[in-house]
Design an enzyme around this catalytic site. Structure first.
Site, PDB file in Angstrom:
ATOM      1  N   THR A   1     -58.531  81.428  72.649  1.00 55.95           N
ATOM      2  CA  THR A   1     -57.089  81.186  72.610  1.00 55.95           C
ATOM      3  C   THR A   1     -56.706  79.934  73.365  1.00 55.95           C
ATOM      4  O   THR A   1     -57.280  79.651  74.415  1.00 55.95           O
ATOM      5  CB  THR A   1     -56.339  82.364  73.280  1.00 55.95           C
ATOM      6  OG1 THR A   1     -56.647  83.547  72.559  1.00 55.95           O
ATOM      7  CG2 THR A   1     -54.846  82.164  73.294  1.00 55.95           C
TER       8      THR A   1
ATOM      9  N   ASP B   1     -52.889  90.115  71.461  1.00 53.95           N
ATOM     10  CA  ASP B   1     -51.616  89.804  72.123  1.00 53.95           C
ATOM     11  C   ASP B   1     -51.015  88.476  71.668  1.00 53.95           C
ATOM     12  O   ASP B   1     -49.798  88.282  71.738  1.00 53.95           O
ATOM     13  CB  ASP B   1     -51.838  89.725  73.636  1.00 53.95           C
ATOM     14  CG  ASP B   1     -52.855  88.643  74.005  1.00 53.95           C
ATOM     15  OD1 ASP B   1     -53.905  88.550  73.328  1.00 53.95           O
ATOM     16  OD2 ASP B   1     -52.599  87.877  74.953  1.00 53.95           O
TER      17      ASP B   1
ATOM     18  N   THR C   1     -54.272  84.738  78.014  1.00 59.09           N
ATOM     19  CA  THR C   1     -55.522  84.689  77.264  1.00 59.09           C
ATOM     20  C   THR C   1     -56.408  85.821  77.767  1.00 59.09           C
ATOM     21  O   THR C   1     -56.189  86.360  78.841  1.00 59.09           O
ATOM     22  CB  THR C   1     -56.214  83.325  77.416  1.00 59.09           C
ATOM     23  OG1 THR C   1     -57.405  83.307  76.611  1.00 59.09           O
ATOM     24  CG2 THR C   1     -56.608  83.044  78.862  1.00 59.09           C
ATOM     25  N   GLY C   2     -57.404  86.167  76.973  1.00 63.36           N
ATOM     26  CA  GLY C   2     -58.292  87.251  77.378  1.00 63.36           C
ATOM     27  C   GLY C   2     -58.142  88.443  76.466  1.00 63.36           C
ATOM     28  O   GLY C   2     -57.661  88.324  75.339  1.00 63.36           O
TER      29      GLY C   2
HETATM   30  N1  ASP Z   1     -56.031  87.059  73.649  1.00 66.73           N
HETATM   31  C1  ASP Z   1     -56.799  86.871  72.464  1.00 66.73           C
HETATM   32  C2  ASP Z   1     -56.825  88.140  71.684  1.00 66.73           C
HETATM   33  O1  ASP Z   1     -56.961  89.186  72.262  1.00 66.73           O
HETATM   34  C3  ASP Z   1     -58.208  86.436  72.702  1.00 66.73           C
HETATM   35  C4  ASP Z   1     -58.459  85.395  73.711  1.00 66.73           C
HETATM   36  O2  ASP Z   1     -57.617  84.988  74.482  1.00 66.73           O
HETATM   37  O3  ASP Z   1     -59.590  84.947  73.730  1.00 66.73           O
HETATM   38  O4  ASP Z   1     -56.794  88.064  70.488  1.00 66.73           O
END
Ligand code: ASP
Length: 337
Positions: free
Chosen positions: A197, A228, A248-249
């Protein structure tokens, strides 16, 4: 994916330097314009956003143009070059929000290079906030966005083939339901996680805030899964009276606490951006400490004073800050564990 895995090639980041976030003391003079974005790729995205901000452009234009750089880069983790879902198809999520509370979002969009721009069209040209799947793609095509070929980038193809080998492990299905398993983030030797992200938030010279967030979601997610990132209040939130935040995450963790809305509300109560991000991270832990320990989430935020900050669960999260021609640098996010 490979670039992010092999990240921290700071030599290639030009003037980028690791700083700790000591630039702005509380009550410091407003610093603007300013743009911040998640992960090291944020440096390149910030550079593009800054071109708009430095000449008096609107934060909304800056955050769209900024993340388009990342979406177009085939060698990272956002956009059509990213890892696919478990069926081998890249699906993209994005959202955008302006200083007036206008927002637009797309989810599970396929074969479109710039989901962030489609999200902006949803905001500006439809009575809706979110469009997903076929409908989102149909809208994009009607708006003149070209349909790109359905094919994986060489890196994604390789990663998918690798994943397919392990996907034979059937009991993982139950683990998936608990939020872990194949679409849980993997930690690499260099401490980074395979997140996908870029979230960007900016304040322009007029003091207006906007934000954008765009992603391919978690690699090898179940088909149809939304994280999210396209959800206003989870992956992105902007309140022009207070501040803006993006995440992010592991998206499921962020959604459970309405993460970025929470960060903005903590700032409204008077917390600094960093303290607000930290409190949101702590909320995740409070919900389920074991799950939090197994995952990564990072928040970044700015307030109307031009203060910025970030906080994450695990070591390894970085964000990029740009507030002057020669000030575009990486900050190591403070972490709870
Ligand atoms: N937040 C993103 C998701 O859950 C993934 C990411 O930030 O790597 O889709």
């Amino acid at each position: 994916m490979l670039n992010r895995r092999n990240f921290l090639q700071l030599g290639s980041l030009g003037a980028a330097t690791i700083f700790s976030n000591k630039l702005f003391a509380a009550n410091a003079k407003p610093v603007r314009p300013i743009v911040i974005s998640t992960w090291n790729e944020g440096i390149n995205a910030n550079r593009r956003a800054w071109e708009i901000l430095r000449t008096g452009g609107r934060a909304l234009d800056a955050v769209e143009a900024g993340v388009m750089v990342t979406e177009a880069s085939q060698n990272c983790c956002v956009g059509l070059g990213a890892n696919p879902d478990r069926d081998g198809i890249v699906t993209l999520d994005a959202c955008i929000m302006d200083e007036r509370g206008n927002c637009g979002s797309v989810g599970a969009l396929e074969r479109i290079k710039h989901p962030i721009s489609v999200a902006r069209r949803v905001m500006e040209k439809t009575p809706h906030v979110m469009l997903v799947g076929d409908g989102a793609q149909k809208f994009a095509v009607a708006e003149g966005f070209p349909l790109e070929p359905q094919q994986l980038s060489p890196d994604a193809e390789k990663a998918y083939k690798e994943w397919l080998k392990k996907s034979e492990y059937k009991p993982l299905i139950n683990i998936e339901n608990s939020g872990h398993g194949p679409f849980a983030p993997t930690r690499f030797d260099n401490g980074e996680w395979n997140h996908d992200t870029i979230g960007m938030i900016a304040m322009d010279a007029q003091g207006n805030l906007s934000g954008s967030c765009t992603t391919s979601g978690m690699g090898f997610k179940m088909r149809g899964r939304l994280g999210d990132s396209p959800i206003i209040g989870a992956g992105l939130y902007v309140d022009n009276e207070v501040g803006a935040a993006t995440a992010t995450g592991m998206g499921e963790e962020v959604i459970r606490i309405c993460g970025t809305h929470l960060v903005v509300e903590f700032m409204r109560q008077g917390l600094s951006p960093e303290a607000a991000c930290k409190k949101a991270v702590e909320r995740i832990v409070k919900k389920d400490a074991a799950r939090a320990k197994a995952n990564q989430v990072g928040f970044i935020a700015i307030n109307k004073q031009g203060q910025y900050g970030g906080y994450c669960l695990q070591k390894g999260f970085t964000f990029a800050v740009c507030h002057a021609d020669d000030k575009n640098f990486i900050v190591n996010g403070k972490h709870l564990f």
